[in-house]
Design a protein around this motif. Structure first.
Motif, short mmCIF file in Angstrom:
data_model
loop_
_atom_site.label_atom_id
_atom_site.label_comp_id
_atom_site.label_asym_id
_atom_site.label_seq_id
_atom_site.Cartn_x
_atom_site.Cartn_y
_atom_site.Cartn_z
N ALA A 92 0.85 -1.19 0.00
CA ALA A 92 0.00 0.00 0.00
C ALA A 92 0.89 1.24 0.00
O ALA A 92 2.05 1.19 0.39
CB ALA A 92 -0.91 0.00 1.22
N TYR A 118 -4.05 -7.17 -0.73
CA TYR A 118 -3.71 -6.76 0.63
C TYR A 118 -4.81 -5.95 1.30
O TYR A 118 -4.63 -5.48 2.43
CB TYR A 118 -2.40 -5.96 0.63
CG TYR A 118 -1.21 -6.82 0.32
CD1 TYR A 118 -0.65 -7.64 1.30
CD2 TYR A 118 -0.68 -6.86 -0.96
CE1 TYR A 118 0.43 -8.45 1.00
CE2 TYR A 118 0.40 -7.67 -1.27
CZ TYR A 118 0.94 -8.46 -0.28
OH TYR A 118 2.01 -9.28 -0.57
N ARG A 119 -5.93 -5.78 0.65
CA ARG A 119 -7.03 -5.00 1.24
C ARG A 119 -7.66 -5.75 2.40
O ARG A 119 -7.61 -6.96 2.48
CB ARG A 119 -8.07 -4.69 0.16
CG ARG A 119 -7.51 -3.72 -0.85
CD ARG A 119 -8.50 -3.38 -1.93
NE ARG A 119 -7.84 -2.47 -2.90
CZ ARG A 119 -8.27 -2.27 -4.12
NH1 ARG A 119 -9.38 -2.85 -4.55
NH2 ARG A 119 -7.61 -1.46 -4.91
N THR A 154 -4.16 0.55 -2.02
CA THR A 154 -3.73 -0.75 -1.50
C THR A 154 -3.96 -1.78 -2.60
O THR A 154 -5.03 -1.83 -3.20
CB THR A 154 -4.54 -1.14 -0.25
OG1 THR A 154 -4.39 -0.11 0.74
CG2 THR A 154 -4.07 -2.46 0.32
N CYS A 167 -3.64 -2.33 6.27
CA CYS A 167 -2.54 -1.59 5.63
C CYS A 167 -2.85 -0.09 5.55
O CYS A 167 -1.99 0.74 5.86
CB CYS A 167 -2.26 -2.13 4.24
SG CYS A 167 -1.67 -3.83 4.20
#
Length: 124
Positions: A45, A67-68, A63, A72
């Protein structure tokens, strides 16, 4: 530039907007920072920030999809706030599209609230 590669993953970014963002550092008249959060060895991110008038603004938080919903964005916002405080900022602000429910929820989670709305007007 790792930050630019992350910004390019945002759904709203076009080639013209990416070029505009690439030139931003040359035009800043205030301290700016480009933060990238690495997770599992990957750039997960990123966001840009600028300090002016006792405030730190956060912009273009992006992001990567994989990885959401892992915290982050919140970690980056907190880090930008810390960086800004080191430059005299006492408040954090962000400009977010009213329809961006995910970003608005994240910022509320981080203690931010909506202060105002504005519109862009273009000549017909």
């Amino acid at each position: 530039m790792a930050w630019m590669a992350l910004i390019a993953t945002a759904e709203y970014q076009t080639a013209a907007r990416r070029e505009e963002k690439r030139r931003t550092p040359d035009h800043l008249a205030a301290p700016g920072a480009w933060l990238v959060l690495q997770q599992d060895g990957a750039d997960a991110a990123g966001l840009s920030s600028v300090v002016s008038g006792g405030c730190v603004g956060i912009f273009d938080l992006a992001t990567r999809p994989e990885y959401r919903r892992r915290g982050c964005g919140a970690r980056l916002i907190r880090r930008a706030a810390q960086w800004g405080a080191g430059h005299g900022a006492r408040m954090v602000y962000a400009h977010v599209a009213s329809g961006n429910a995910a970003s608005r929820a994240l910022q509320e989670h981080c203690g931010m609230r909506e202060a105002y709305r504005y519109r862009y007007w273009l000549r017909a």
